[in-house]
Design an enzyme around this catalytic site. Structure first.
Site, PDB file in Angstrom:
ATOM      1  N   ASP A  51       0.813  -1.222   0.000  1.00 33.65           N
ATOM      2  CA  ASP A  51       0.000   0.000   0.000  1.00 33.65           C
ATOM      3  C   ASP A  51       0.847   1.274   0.000  1.00 33.65           C
ATOM      4  OD1 ASP A  51      -2.062  -1.797   0.300  1.00 33.65           O
ATOM      5  OD2 ASP A  51      -2.937  -0.825   2.059  1.00 33.65           O
ATOM      6  N   HIS A 102      -6.263   2.924  -4.156  1.00 35.58           N
ATOM      7  CA  HIS A 102      -6.172   3.156  -2.702  1.00 35.58           C
ATOM      8  C   HIS A 102      -6.569   4.594  -2.355  1.00 35.58           C
ATOM      9  CE1 HIS A 102      -5.153   1.948   1.282  1.00 35.58           C
ATOM     10  NE2 HIS A 102      -3.995   2.591   1.378  1.00 35.58           N
ATOM     11  N   HIS A 106      -5.713   9.462   0.258  1.00 32.98           N
ATOM     12  CA  HIS A 106      -5.611   8.695   1.498  1.00 32.98           C
ATOM     13  C   HIS A 106      -6.118   9.485   2.716  1.00 32.98           C
ATOM     14  CE1 HIS A 106      -3.981   5.948   4.542  1.00 32.98           C
ATOM     15  NE2 HIS A 106      -3.692   5.091   3.557  1.00 32.98           N
ATOM     16  N   HIS A 196       3.753  -1.952   3.170  1.00 27.72           N
ATOM     17  CA  HIS A 196       3.726  -0.621   2.581  1.00 27.72           C
ATOM     18  C   HIS A 196       5.049  -0.319   1.873  1.00 27.72           C
ATOM     19  CE1 HIS A 196       0.701  -0.514   5.798  1.00 27.72           C
ATOM     20  NE2 HIS A 196       0.104   0.440   5.108  1.00 27.72           N
TER      21      HIS A 196
END
Length: 236
Positions: A51, A102, A106, A196
């Site tokens: 991510d 995503h 964010h 990540h």
């Protein structure tokens, strides 16, 4: 990002993920269209998800490591970061990895946003990622796993499959290579791993994956990308 805002962002994410951990101990099915987020894959396989990228320093390191072991992964990209590094987003796609949406920026807590903003975050990121890579994402992961009926409905409206995770490496906290390694090494058949490649120093992630990937392969697990229509892999 300077130190104070970065610490505040980490504190917010820690608090939010703490709530998710509590609720994960009492499994529930989020209401709303789109169904339960996928957090398992087929037996005998394992899915590595990455991510918060792309990041010009850490994404290439992760890609090189995956290539060395012939392992596919699923990268959930942030639209704003794709806009900054479109060539890197294309490199991920060209390497054959699955690419997921995503959100555009964010924002957190994602599930608390008004429905219009949730739709905008998903839609803007979808366009940005598609323009950069030439391929439209088929998967969506809510920032910090912020699922709700509205988020699931927006995911379904965008034609995307919602994807959660089974194993959280907590690498975003930078807890040390040993802790990240131990968390990932506990993974088993059907699990979806969360790591990540953006949002901070991800040297611990790269170091841990260099140990864990060959270890899981030796256990006979086969790495796969999260499938776009994984009805058979959903938790029941």
């Amino acid at each position: 990002m300077n130190a104070v805002p970065r610490l505040r962002a980490r504190a917010l994410e820690a608090a939010f993920l703490g709530v998710r951990t509590y609720h994960r101990l009492r499994p529930t099915t989020p209401a709303g269209r789109g169904g339960r987020p996928v957090f398992r894959v087929a037996p005998g396989t394992i899915a590595l998800t990455i991510d918060d990228g792309p990041d010009p320093r850490w994404t290439p390191a992760v890609l090189d490591l995956l290539a060395a072991h012939g392992v596919p992964a699923t990268f959930f990209l942030i639209g704003d970061r794709v806009a900054e590094h479109p060539a890197l987003a294309r490199r991920i796609a060209d390497a054959g990895h699955e690419i997921g949406n995503h959100s555009m920026r964010h924002p957190m807590p994602f599930a608390a946003l008004p429905s219009g903003l949730i739709n905008a975050e998903i839609g803007q990121a979808q366009r940005r990622i598609t323009d950069a890579t030439g391929t439209a994402p088929r998967l969506f992961r809510a920032p910090s796993g912020g699922w709700s009926a509205n988020v699931l409905a927006a995911t379904a409206d965008a034609g995307l499959t919602p994807v959660d995770w089974t194993v959280n490496s907590s690498d975003w906290k930078e807890p040390g290579v040993g802790r990240v390694t131990r968390a990932l090494a506990r993974s088993g058949s059907g699990h979806v791993l969360l790591c990540h490649d953006g949002g901070g120093d991800r040297s611990q992630t790269v170091a841990a994956l260099s140990v864990v990937i060959p270890r899981l392969l030796r256990r006979g697990l086969r790495f796969v990308a999260v499938p776009a229509h994984p009805a058979a892999g959903r938790e029941t």
